[in-house]
Design an enzyme around this catalytic site. Structure first.
Site, PDB file in Angstrom:
ATOM      1  N   ASN A 102       0.802  -1.277  -0.065  1.00  0.00           N
ATOM      2  CA  ASN A 102       0.008  -0.159   0.110  1.00  0.00           C
ATOM      3  C   ASN A 102       0.738   1.258   0.031  1.00  0.00           C
ATOM      4  O   ASN A 102       1.844   1.326   0.569  1.00  0.00           O
ATOM      5  CB  ASN A 102      -0.786   0.159   1.178  1.00  0.00           C
ATOM      6  N   VAL A 103       0.541   2.195  -0.640  1.00  0.00           N
ATOM      7  CA  VAL A 103       0.899   3.497  -0.724  1.00  0.00           C
ATOM      8  C   VAL A 103       0.371   4.573   0.140  1.00  0.00           C
ATOM      9  O   VAL A 103       0.780   5.879  -0.098  1.00  0.00           O
ATOM     10  CB  VAL A 103       1.096   3.907  -2.474  1.00  0.00           C
ATOM     11  N   ASP A 104      -0.704   4.109   0.926  1.00  0.00           N
ATOM     12  CA  ASP A 104      -1.559   5.328   1.530  1.00  0.00           C
ATOM     13  C   ASP A 104      -0.801   5.569   2.963  1.00  0.00           C
ATOM     14  O   ASP A 104      -1.386   6.598   3.465  1.00  0.00           O
ATOM     15  CB  ASP A 104      -3.160   4.720   1.815  1.00  0.00           C
ATOM     16  N   HIS A 119       5.958  -0.630  -2.560  1.00  0.00           N
ATOM     17  CA  HIS A 119       5.488   0.116  -3.728  1.00  0.00           C
ATOM     18  C   HIS A 119       5.581   1.667  -3.526  1.00  0.00           C
ATOM     19  O   HIS A 119       4.944   2.299  -4.570  1.00  0.00           O
ATOM     20  CB  HIS A 119       4.062  -0.237  -4.224  1.00  0.00           C
ATOM     21  N   CYS A 127      10.681  13.993  -9.902  1.00  0.00           N
ATOM     22  CA  CYS A 127      10.926  14.818 -11.036  1.00  0.00           C
ATOM     23  C   CYS A 127      11.587  13.628 -11.899  1.00  0.00           C
ATOM     24  O   CYS A 127      12.511  13.050 -11.679  1.00  0.00           O
ATOM     25  CB  CYS A 127      11.943  15.874 -10.971  1.00  0.00           C
ATOM     26  N   CYS A 130      15.334  15.765 -13.031  1.00  0.00           N
ATOM     27  CA  CYS A 130      16.323  15.978 -11.987  1.00  0.00           C
ATOM     28  C   CYS A 130      16.356  14.793 -10.957  1.00  0.00           C
ATOM     29  O   CYS A 130      17.155  14.823 -10.239  1.00  0.00           O
ATOM     30  CB  CYS A 130      16.479  17.437 -11.455  1.00  0.00           C
ATOM     31  N   CYS A 150      12.687  22.821 -11.798  1.00  0.00           N
ATOM     32  CA  CYS A 150      13.802  22.854 -12.742  1.00  0.00           C
ATOM     33  C   CYS A 150      12.942  22.762 -13.992  1.00  0.00           C
ATOM     34  O   CYS A 150      13.656  22.826 -14.971  1.00  0.00           O
ATOM     35  CB  CYS A 150      14.581  21.635 -12.878  1.00  0.00           C
ATOM     36  N   GLY A 187      -5.266  -9.395   3.151  1.00  0.00           N
ATOM     37  CA  GLY A 187      -6.037  -8.213   2.080  1.00  0.00           C
ATOM     38  C   GLY A 187      -5.303  -7.873   0.751  1.00  0.00           C
ATOM     39  O   GLY A 187      -5.163  -6.848   0.315  1.00  0.00           O
ATOM     40  N   SER A 189      -4.649  -9.720  -3.289  1.00  0.00           N
ATOM     41  CA  SER A 189      -5.267 -10.613  -4.300  1.00  0.00           C
ATOM     42  C   SER A 189      -4.106 -11.442  -4.452  1.00  0.00           C
ATOM     43  O   SER A 189      -4.278 -12.516  -5.267  1.00  0.00           O
ATOM     44  CB  SER A 189      -5.621  -9.888  -5.417  1.00  0.00           C
TER      45      SER A 189
HETATM   46  P1  OAD Z   1      -5.911  -5.758  -4.973  1.00  0.00           P
HETATM   47  O1  OAD Z   1      -7.099  -4.796  -5.151  1.00  0.00           O
HETATM   48  O2  OAD Z   1      -5.474  -6.678  -5.867  1.00  0.00           O
HETATM   49  O3  OAD Z   1      -6.561  -7.058  -3.855  1.00  0.00           O
HETATM   50  C1  OAD Z   1      -7.512  -6.569  -2.792  1.00  0.00           C
HETATM   51  C2  OAD Z   1      -7.729  -7.828  -1.966  1.00  0.00           C
HETATM   52  O4  OAD Z   1      -8.302  -7.348  -0.648  1.00  0.00           O
HETATM   53  C3  OAD Z   1      -8.642  -8.754  -2.480  1.00  0.00           C
HETATM   54  O5  OAD Z   1      -8.069 -10.195  -2.501  1.00  0.00           O
HETATM   55  C4  OAD Z   1      -9.848  -8.754  -1.727  1.00  0.00           C
HETATM   56  O6  OAD Z   1     -10.636  -9.898  -1.506  1.00  0.00           O
HETATM   57  C5  OAD Z   1      -9.293  -8.315  -0.449  1.00  0.00           C
HETATM   58  N1  OAD Z   1     -10.133  -7.600   0.727  1.00  0.00           N
HETATM   59  C6  OAD Z   1     -10.934  -6.404   0.072  1.00  0.00           C
HETATM   60  N2  OAD Z   1     -11.567  -5.905   1.268  1.00  0.00           N
HETATM   61  C7  OAD Z   1     -10.921  -6.577   2.234  1.00  0.00           C
HETATM   62  C8  OAD Z   1     -11.152  -6.457   3.873  1.00  0.00           C
HETATM   63  N3  OAD Z   1     -11.833  -5.791   4.408  1.00  0.00           N
HETATM   64  N4  OAD Z   1     -10.407  -7.404   4.588  1.00  0.00           N
HETATM   65  C9  OAD Z   1      -9.455  -8.504   3.997  1.00  0.00           C
HETATM   66  N5  OAD Z   1      -9.469  -8.480   2.771  1.00  0.00           N
HETATM   67  C10 OAD Z   1     -10.072  -7.633   1.881  1.00  0.00           C
HETATM   68  O7  OAD Z   1      -5.116  -5.087  -4.136  1.00  0.00           O
HETATM   69  P2  OAD Z   1      -3.468  -5.408  -3.862  1.00  0.00           P
HETATM   70  O8  OAD Z   1      -3.284  -7.069  -3.791  1.00  0.00           O
HETATM   71  O9  OAD Z   1      -2.761  -4.846  -2.623  1.00  0.00           O
HETATM   72  O10 OAD Z   1       0.698  -1.884  -7.294  1.00  0.00           O
HETATM   73  O11 OAD Z   1      -2.848  -5.122  -5.274  1.00  0.00           O
HETATM   74  C11 OAD Z   1      -1.446  -5.260  -5.523  1.00  0.00           C
HETATM   75  C12 OAD Z   1      -1.175  -4.158  -6.294  1.00  0.00           C
HETATM   76  O12 OAD Z   1      -1.519  -4.042  -7.394  1.00  0.00           O
HETATM   77  C13 OAD Z   1      -1.110  -2.760  -5.903  1.00  0.00           C
HETATM   78  O13 OAD Z   1      -0.034  -2.207  -4.620  1.00  0.00           O
HETATM   79  C14 OAD Z   1      -1.093  -2.049  -6.943  1.00  0.00           C
HETATM   80  C15 OAD Z   1      -1.935  -2.591  -7.865  1.00  0.00           C
HETATM   81  O14 OAD Z   1      -1.872  -2.314  -9.102  1.00  0.00           O
HETATM   82  C16 OAD Z   1       0.748  -1.011  -8.288  1.00  0.00           C
HETATM   83  O15 OAD Z   1       0.238  -0.086  -8.517  1.00  0.00           O
HETATM   84  C17 OAD Z   1       2.087  -1.389  -8.726  1.00  0.00           C
END
Ligand code: OAD
Length: 240
Positions: A102-104, A119, A127, A130, A150, A187, A189
């Protein structure tokens, strides 16, 4: 649940990988859906169509509009009980590494200290000319795409598809996975590599692997325990 509580108590080295699902209950949309009210799309675009160097080169304004939208949602978001439970677990554990896609920044806001951000951060801007990085928390940004002093174009300080992860951060994450005796996959995928490879690394190095998700993923077979439910509900119960 009881067995996992016991494993948590026994573990001397815990590593955790989190994904967008841990922030879903804070109101931050996931990328691939899965949570009520979060379609996983922005306009008609999927993350893979926007979070790439090619997409940014073609249409920096469009990509920045997506990030500006995410930044405005994240600015309003607060850590949820799942984030706080992980911070509390770290405070009790001998060794605890929180690896996040997560980037949040919500883990840090909840008090987690040993955080490896695979990530990057949505609050950092870099930038293209630069290469200087700076933090900018303004939402919305006054100009899109934002510009560096710049004259160069600023990009989000995150890792895009096709880009390498920050190498030290990745090495530390891999090491934590190898050394863990308990690995939690929460949490995510588990479709985006190399992050998704960490649980198999931990497993083959002898760790117990526990997954928490509202739905099974491609990694759910072959792990030690799958706990189905929301991380904001299950994590506080586990850590209580
Ligand atoms: P995803 O959106 O692919 O997956 C979210 C997962 O969270 C899914 O498996 C859902 O079933 C699960 N989920 C949803 N709500 C939940 C909850 N309340 N409790 C538990 N699980 C829950 O997100 P990421 O796997 O983080 O990268 O995605 C990976 C990367 O893909 C991100 O970091 C980002 C994205 O594109 C970049 O941008 C490079």
């Amino acid at each position: 649940m009881q067995a996992v509580r016991e494993w948590l108590r026994e573990a001397s080295s815990i590593a955790v990988l989190t994904g967008a699902g841990v922030s879903a209950e804070s109101g931050v949309p996931t990328f691939r859906g899965g949570a009520a009210g979060t379609p996983g799309l922005w306009k008609q675009y999927r993350a893979e169509e926007l979070a790439t160097p090619g997409a940014f080169a073609r249409d920096p304004k469009l990509v920045w509009e997506w990030y500006d939208w995410r930044r405005s949602l994240i600015a309003e978001a607060k850590p949820n009980p799942g984030h706080y439970a992980l911070a509390a677990a770290e405070a009790r554990a001998a060794k605890f590494t929180l690896i996040t896609q997560n980037v949040d920044g919500l883990h840090e806001l909840a008090g987690s200290r040993n955080v490896l951000r695979l990530h990057g951060s949505i609050w950092m801007l870099r930038c293209l000319e630069c290469q200087r990085e700076r933090e900018d928390r303004r939402t919305p940004l006054p100009e899109i795409p934002p510009r560096c002093e710049c004259g160069g174009t600023l990009r989000p300080g995150v890792v895009w598809f096709g880009e390498a992860l920050p190498s030290k951060v990745w090495q530390d994450a891999e090491k934590a996975a190898r050394e863990a005796d308990l690995f939690l996959l929460i949490g995510t995928s588990a479709v985006v590599y190399p992050a998704a490879g960490l649980a198999p690394i931990a497993k083959s190095s002898g760790a117990r692997v526990v997954e928490i998700n509202i739905a099974e993923t491609g990694l759910s077979d072959g792990i030690d325990e799958f706990l189905q439910g929301k991380s904001g509900e299950l994590l506080p119960q586990l850590m209580a």
